[in-house]
Structure formats: structure tokens, C-alpha cells
Design a protein around this motif. Structure first.
Motif, mmCIF file in Angstrom:
data_model
loop_
_atom_site.group_PDB
_atom_site.id
_atom_site.type_symbol
_atom_site.label_atom_id
_atom_site.label_comp_id
_atom_site.label_asym_id
_atom_site.label_seq_id
_atom_site.Cartn_x
_atom_site.Cartn_y
_atom_site.Cartn_z
ATOM 1 N N PRO B 30 0.814 -1.218 0.000
ATOM 2 C CA PRO B 30 0.000 0.000 0.000
ATOM 3 C C PRO B 30 0.848 1.269 0.000
ATOM 4 O O PRO B 30 0.514 2.257 -0.663
ATOM 5 C CB PRO B 30 -0.785 -0.109 1.304
ATOM 6 C CG PRO B 30 -0.789 -1.542 1.632
ATOM 7 C CD PRO B 30 0.497 -2.093 1.123
ATOM 8 N N MET B 31 1.998 1.220 0.708
ATOM 9 C CA MET B 31 2.832 2.417 0.757
ATOM 10 C C MET B 31 3.409 2.738 -0.617
ATOM 11 O O MET B 31 3.495 3.905 -0.999
ATOM 12 C CB MET B 31 3.949 2.228 1.771
ATOM 13 C CG MET B 31 3.462 2.459 3.184
ATOM 14 S SD MET B 31 4.560 1.781 4.402
ATOM 15 C CE MET B 31 6.078 2.605 4.014
ATOM 16 N N VAL B 33 1.972 2.032 -3.365
ATOM 17 C CA VAL B 33 0.852 2.530 -4.170
ATOM 18 C C VAL B 33 0.695 4.035 -3.989
ATOM 19 O O VAL B 33 0.591 4.776 -4.969
ATOM 20 C CB VAL B 33 -0.457 1.788 -3.807
ATOM 21 C CG1 VAL B 33 -1.652 2.485 -4.431
ATOM 22 C CG2 VAL B 33 -0.389 0.349 -4.286
ATOM 23 N N ILE B 34 0.716 4.526 -2.764
ATOM 24 C CA ILE B 34 0.529 5.974 -2.627
ATOM 25 C C ILE B 34 1.766 6.749 -3.056
ATOM 26 O O ILE B 34 1.671 7.867 -3.527
ATOM 27 C CB ILE B 34 0.057 6.449 -1.234
ATOM 28 C CG1 ILE B 34 1.119 6.310 -0.196
ATOM 29 C CG2 ILE B 34 -1.232 5.849 -0.817
ATOM 30 C CD1 ILE B 34 0.821 7.319 0.922
ATOM 31 N N LEU B 37 1.183 6.945 -6.722
ATOM 32 C CA LEU B 37 0.039 7.813 -7.039
ATOM 33 C C LEU B 37 0.319 9.290 -6.735
ATOM 34 O O LEU B 37 -0.365 10.166 -7.261
ATOM 35 C CB LEU B 37 -1.207 7.355 -6.279
ATOM 36 C CG LEU B 37 -1.902 6.113 -6.852
ATOM 37 C CD1 LEU B 37 -3.043 5.685 -5.949
ATOM 38 C CD2 LEU B 37 -2.420 6.379 -8.258
ATOM 39 N N LEU B 46 -7.632 9.896 -7.245
ATOM 40 C CA LEU B 46 -7.098 9.206 -6.085
ATOM 41 C C LEU B 46 -6.750 7.747 -6.363
ATOM 42 O O LEU B 46 -6.115 7.100 -5.543
ATOM 43 C CB LEU B 46 -8.116 9.267 -4.939
ATOM 44 C CG LEU B 46 -8.193 10.589 -4.173
ATOM 45 C CD1 LEU B 46 -9.416 10.610 -3.298
ATOM 46 C CD2 LEU B 46 -6.939 10.803 -3.352
ATOM 47 N N THR B 47 -7.248 7.207 -7.477
ATOM 48 C CA THR B 47 -6.982 5.794 -7.740
ATOM 49 C C THR B 47 -6.350 5.627 -9.116
ATOM 50 O O THR B 47 -6.252 6.573 -9.893
ATOM 51 C CB THR B 47 -8.298 4.989 -7.711
ATOM 52 O OG1 THR B 47 -9.236 5.614 -8.577
ATOM 53 C CG2 THR B 47 -8.858 4.916 -6.316
ATOM 54 N N ILE B 263 -2.834 14.829 -1.127
ATOM 55 C CA ILE B 263 -2.663 14.204 0.176
ATOM 56 C C ILE B 263 -1.645 13.064 0.099
ATOM 57 O O ILE B 263 -0.904 12.815 1.043
ATOM 58 C CB ILE B 263 -4.020 13.737 0.749
ATOM 59 C CG1 ILE B 263 -3.866 13.409 2.230
ATOM 60 C CG2 ILE B 263 -4.605 12.584 -0.032
ATOM 61 C CD1 ILE B 263 -5.142 13.437 3.005
ATOM 62 N N TYR B 264 -1.568 12.419 -1.069
ATOM 63 C CA TYR B 264 -0.542 11.396 -1.250
ATOM 64 C C TYR B 264 0.837 12.050 -1.341
ATOM 65 O O TYR B 264 1.824 11.505 -0.847
ATOM 66 C CB TYR B 264 -0.799 10.564 -2.511
ATOM 67 C CG TYR B 264 -2.094 9.802 -2.489
ATOM 68 C CD1 TYR B 264 -2.671 9.409 -1.294
ATOM 69 C CD2 TYR B 264 -2.743 9.454 -3.669
ATOM 70 C CE1 TYR B 264 -3.864 8.715 -1.264
ATOM 71 C CE2 TYR B 264 -3.927 8.744 -3.655
ATOM 72 C CZ TYR B 264 -4.487 8.384 -2.450
ATOM 73 O OH TYR B 264 -5.666 7.693 -2.438
ATOM 74 N N GLY B 267 1.859 12.650 1.989
ATOM 75 C CA GLY B 267 2.283 11.380 2.573
ATOM 76 C C GLY B 267 3.696 11.029 2.167
ATOM 77 O O GLY B 267 4.530 10.659 3.007
#
Lengths: 304, 297
Positions: B30-31, B33-34, B37, B46-47, B263-264, B267
Motif C-alpha cells: 500500500p505504501m 501505491v501511494i 500515485l 485518487l486511484t 494528500i498522497y 504522505g
């Protein structure tokens, strides 16, 4: 200062050393007195205070506790809000505990007993700890592009024609909350269990296998009991974190799922401090009972 | 099951290795992935799918997200993290030294520290918030009693970054610091100190020239623990911060309002800061270890 200590004397026997030790520990102690013991005392005190919209009213009343359990005595109405919330919080705690324990034990077991070179062991262990150093919120929202309505999982499943419409319960649900907890806190299980396992004398395992124990028997009768301390420490960590959580449940539950931590947080945002304090006292009592039970349970098994 | 070397791997090895690999994938997937992205093109969402690759969302982030001043929050978090780091190092080392000697009440102190470590954070946070509000009430009452009307009007709150929030973070970082010190001093050979004493070193000289260089890598580690634990902390800060917010708290708020890849990008940015801190720390530990070897060799 140097003149008073005779080199030949052991440290503890020198008069004045004990006092010096206290001066060294004093700042550390002061932090816990100011920011841990005093706040806890104040919580208990304020939980018996009254309040209105503007201020706290010192006094002694059971009003807060009574209002928390209002309606709980009436069984015909179903569970009251407080009991429902505790049921949901405990359910999450149990699920997360079970899953992190199984995963944590397996991973620690693999690292401790199956990885042979200590360099490789350290490398793989560090690999597991790295995600722990990044922001929890980031790790939570990193599930969004995977689990969302148009997320990777749904896209893949639909691309493979396995489902017609996107699965809705993947995100902002009990499922995503548990998933995020496991993702965030399995580390708290791995570290103490791995630590316990590394201290197990390897000759005990050899003795077990020489005595004809099967793999499972060795695992269950030798390794699990000897990893006991690690298992308890990890369990206490995971359970206390989940019991008090409001961030993960808030973000991953789409602000829809209740938890005790969240209730406390909401009440403080409305400045209902005595109510929040009473809830905190109850939460603390529940957590302490769980910890007590946990240590009990394992101690009894050890004696058998 | 056996751990004897030079035997064939037990049958359980491969299933367990696969479980481990899946676990690592679960941790990192998951990390990544963002991370990917956050380089989404300007039209992307967002996807997946990616609509081009760009730094667009980092630029958007620099402009600010809604009403939130990300830059200010970042600096606040950095400042608080550094203060927490400094306090954690100094207080943990001092307490670690104290615990090596006969410390009256040491057991009680240790029990309190462990209790703080496993206390649900929301309770600690609420307690500290309450404490400072009661202090506020007290100060206001005193000001009123003294008749200092102007001071009373100007008075806000004693809750703040370097008062209540700092204390809240320390209740979380100090237990880790002390446990690391215990681990260090359990393996510490006091013969070096005795040698220093025999050669006439004062306690301070003994500490500065003998003990500190030996424990330096671990002390740096405690600093890293202090900083990174503070950098990501939400639960203990939430009720104890007052009017301003740290970066993770802002981030938590943003999760429900920001619906762009910005927001990504944020992150990715905070993760990079964590890794830079880790990198600096590891480099320091390595350099200290090398210097020590160089001296003894």
C-alpha cells in the motif's frame, strides 16, 4: 566531587551516591509526575465534577457515571449506547489481537528458527520494522486507492469478470478498520515475540526432537511456552492500543463506527470534560481488567 | 523443526517463507501505491489508472491545502520533534545512569514508566488537557484576584506546543528511551569505568571520556526514537495541543476533506522526512562505531 570518592570502593557503598542517583533520575521522574500521575489523578477527580456549557463545576456527583449508563439496566430495549460501544470496541480488540498474534508469531518464528545466518536475520527484521517508522495516517490512507469503490481490488475483480458491481464493504467498514490495525500494529507483536524466541536455548529444541517430539509437539510444548513473555507483552500492547483508539477507527471507518476513544474525543470537543473523564476512568478499569486477566490466564497455564 | 546447520531445510521452511514474503508485501504494497500515485498527472484522481506522470500535486501541496497551512504545521512538528528528541536523550541517559546505582524507589519509577507505555493514549491526552485547563483557570483566578484586568484579557491558554504537547510526547518517548538504556547498560562492562577511576578520572571525566563514547551509538538511536515517535504522534497530542496543530493532526483532519492526490504527495513528503532522519541516524551510528574501532585498533 572527585575527592569524596575513593576509587577502591564499589559504587553503591560510597555514601552520597544514592543521593546523586536521585538527582540524576529527578528530571525524568518529574516529567512522569507532571504529565502522567497528576493528569491521571485529575481525570479521576474531574469525573465526579459537574459542568455546564461554560465551565467545570468542582463538587462530588455520580451524575456523569449515571448518564453514561443511562438505559443500560433495561434489557428489553436492547443494549444501551455505552454497552454497544464497548461491545464494538472489544470486538475489534479481540479480532485484531487474534490476527496480529497469529501473523506476529509466524513471522517471528520464521525469523528466529528458519533464517540461519544472523546477518540475514537482522536484515529481514529491519525490513519488517521500516514501515513502523512512517506516519500512521499515511499508512492508513494508503489503503484507500486499493480498497475504494474504484480501487485496485475492485478494478481487478471486475476486470476478471468475477464481480458485476464494486464491492462496497472493502473501505470504511469493520473490515478496513481491522485491516488497518493489523497493518499498523503487527510490529508490536513481532518484536517482543522474536525477542523471547531468540533467548530460547537451542539445545532444548534439539532435546525435544531427540526425545521423539514431532514438529508440532515441539512448537506447542517447548516454543510457545518459552515465548510466553513476548506473547503477553505483545498482546498487552495491541489490546491497549485498540481499546483506546479513535484515529484508526475514525479514518478507516469513515467516521461512522463508534469506539470508546472516539466518544471521549467527541465529548472533549464539546467541552464536556467531566463526562469524558468518567468515560476515561471506565475505559481504564476495563483495560486494567483485560491486562490482569491476560497475565492470569497465562500464568495458570504455565503452572499446569 | 531442527535448527542444526548443514541439513536440508525442513518441510515447513517454504510455506513459512511464503507467509513471510506475503507479510512484507502486505506491509510495503500500500505504501508503494501511494508513493506512485503521488506522481499522478494533473488529470488523475485518487486511484489508478495513472494519467501521466508529474509533480503537479507536489506543486498543489506547496500552494497549501484549503485553509491548512501545511508549511507552518511542518515546522511546528519539526520543532517539537527536535525538542522531544533532545529531552528524551538527556533525560533517558541521566535516568539510565541513575538506575545503575542503588536508586531508592527505582522499582516504583519503573512501574510508572511501564504503565505510561501501555496506557491508552487518549486517557493520557485527556488528563494533560484537563490539567492545563485547570492551570488556566487557576491563573485567571489569580489575575482576577490581583485585579490585573489587562493581563486577564490578554491571557489565552497555557496549553501549547512546548508545554502540554511536549509533556504528552515525553510520556510516550521516555519509556522507550529508558528501555533502550537498560538494554545498553545490561551489556556494559564496568571494568572500563573502574580503569578510568583507577587512573584518577573524576566521575564527570569518566562519563564524558569513557562511558559516553561507548554508549554513543545507542544514544543516537534514542534520539531517533524520540524524533520519529514525536513526528508521527497523534493520540497523545490530540487533546493536549491547544490552538495549533502538528502535521500528523492536520493530516488526520485532511483525510476527510482533501480528495486530490495532494494528500498522497504530503504522505510521500512526510515519509521522506522519516527516512532522512533514519538515514542520518544510521550514518551517525556507523561513523561512531568506526571511530571507536579506529581508536582501539
Amino acid at each position: 566531587m572527585s575527592m569524596t570518592t575513593t576509587p577502591s570502593l564499589p559504587a553503591a557503598a560510597v555514601p552520597g551516591r544514592t543521593i546523586a542517583a536521585w538527582w540524576q533520575a529527578a528530571p525524568f521522574t518529574l516529567v512522569f509526575a507532571l504529565f502522567f500521575l497528576t493528569p491521571l489523578t485529575l481525570i479521576v477527580m474531574v469525573s465526579f465534577w459537574d459542568f455546564n456549557e461554560y465551565e467545570l463545576l468542582p463538587g462530588f456527583t455520580f451524575k456523569n457515571y449515571v448518564s453514561i449508563f443511562a438505559g443500560c439496566g433495561d434489557a428489553s430495549e436492547g443494549l444501551c449506547v455505552t454497552l454497544k460501544t464497548y461491545y464494538s470496541t472489544l470486538k475489534f480488540s479481540f479480532l485484531v489481537w487474534l490476527i496480529t498474534l497469529v501473523i506476529g508469531f509466524t513471522v517471528a518464528y520464521f525469523l528466529a528458527f528458519h533464517v540461519r545466518s544472523s546477518g540475514m536475520q537482522t536484515l529481514l527484521f529491519v525490513l519488517c520494522t521500516i514501515p513502523f517508522w512512517t506516519s500512521n495516517v499515511i499508512r492508513m490512507i494508503s489503503w484507500v486507492p486499493l480498497l475504494g469503490r474504484n480501487g485496485l481490488v475492485n478494478q481487478t475483480l471486475m476486470g476478471m469478470n468475477l464481480i458485476e458491481t464494486p464491492i462496497e464493504w472493502l473501505l470504511f467498514s469493520d473490515f478496513s478498520v481491522v485491516l488497518a490495525f493489523v497493518h499498523l500494529y503487527t510490529m508490536f507483536m513481532i518484536v517482543p515475540i522474536f525477542n523471547s524466541m531468540m533467548r530460547i536455548d537451542r539445545s532444548l529444541i534439539e532435546a525435544a526432537s531427540d526425545s521423539g517430539a514431532s514438529g508440532w509437539q515441539t512448537l506447542w510444548n517447548v516454543i510457545v511456552p518459552l515465548s510466553r513473555t513476548g506473547i503477553i507483552i505483545g498482546s498487552i500492547f495491541v489490546i491497549t492500543i485498540v481499546m483506546g483508539d479513535f484515529v484508526t477507527i475514525g479514518v478507516m471507518g469513515g467516521q461512522q463506527i463508534a469506539s470508546i476513544g472516539k466518544i471521549i474525543q467527541v465529548q472533549t470537543s464539546y467541552l464536556q470534560f467531566p463526562l469524558a473523564a468518567a468515560n476515561a476512568v471506565i475505559l481504564l478499569a476495563v483495560v486494567l481488567m483485560i491486562i490482569w486477566g491476560l497475565t492470569r490466564l497465562v500464568d495458570i497455564r504455565k503452572e499446569l | 523443526m531442527t535448527t542444526r546447520i548443514r541439513e536440508t531445510r525442513p518441510a515447513s521452511f517454504w510455506p513459512l517463507a511464503i507467509v513471510f514474503a506475503l507479510f512484507v508485501l502486505f506491509m510495503y504494497g500500500p505504501m508503494f501505491v501511494i508513493f506512485i500515485l503521488s506522481f499522478q498527472g494533473p488529470e488523475g484522481g485518487l486511484t489508478f489508472p495513472m494519467r501521466g506522470v508529474s509533480l503537479h500535486w507536489f506543486a498543489k501541496l506547496a500552494e497549501g491545502l484549503g485553509v491548512v497551512d501545511i508549511g507552518a504545521a511542518l515546522w511546528r512538528s519539526l520543532g517539537l520533534g527536535l525538542a522531544v528528541m533532545l529531552c528524551t536523550v538527556v533525560l533517558s541517559v541521566l535516568a539510565g545512569l541513575a538506575f545503575r546505582k542503588r536508586l531508592a524507589g527505582g522499582n516504583t519509577l519503573f512501574f510508572i514508566v511501564v504503565a505510561s507505555l501501555i496506557m491508552p493514549s487518549i486517557i493520557v491526552s485527556l488528563g494533560i488537557g484537563l490539567e492545563f485547563r485547570l492551570i488556566d483557570n487557576g491563573i485567571k483566578a489569580v489575575l482576577e484576584w490581583l485585579g490585573m484586568e489587562s493581563a486577564l484579557e490578554g491571557y489565552g491558554t497555557s496549553l501549547g506546543l512546548f508545554t502540554s504537547a511536549l509533556g504528552a510526547h515525553l510520556t510516550w518517548t521516555l519509556p522507550f528511551g529508558l528501555l533502550i538504556m537498560f538494554a545498553v547498560f545490561n551489556r556494559f562492562n564496568p571494568a572500563y569505568e573502574e580503569a578510568a577511576r583507577d587512573l584518577g578520572a573524576t566521575p564527570w571525566q569518566g562519563f564524558a571520556h569513557v562511558v559516553l563514547p561507548l554508549i554513543a551509538p545507542s544514544v543516537v538511536g534514542i534520539g531517533m526514537f524520540g524524533f520519529t515517535l514525536s513526528w508521527d504522534e497523534i493520540a497523545r497530542t490530540s487533546q493536549a495541543i491547544g490552538d495549533v496543530n502538528t502535521l500528523p493532526l492536520e493530516l488526520q483532519g485532511l483525510t476527510s476533506t482533501v480528495t486530490t492526490p495532494s494528500i498522497y504527495a504530503l504522505g510521500t513528503l512526510t515519509t521522506v522526512v522519516s527516512f532522512v532522519v533514519m538515514g542520518i541516524t544510521l550514518a551517525l551510528v556507523w561513523a561512531l562505531g568506526r571511530r571507536r574501532k579506529g581508536h582501539s585498533g
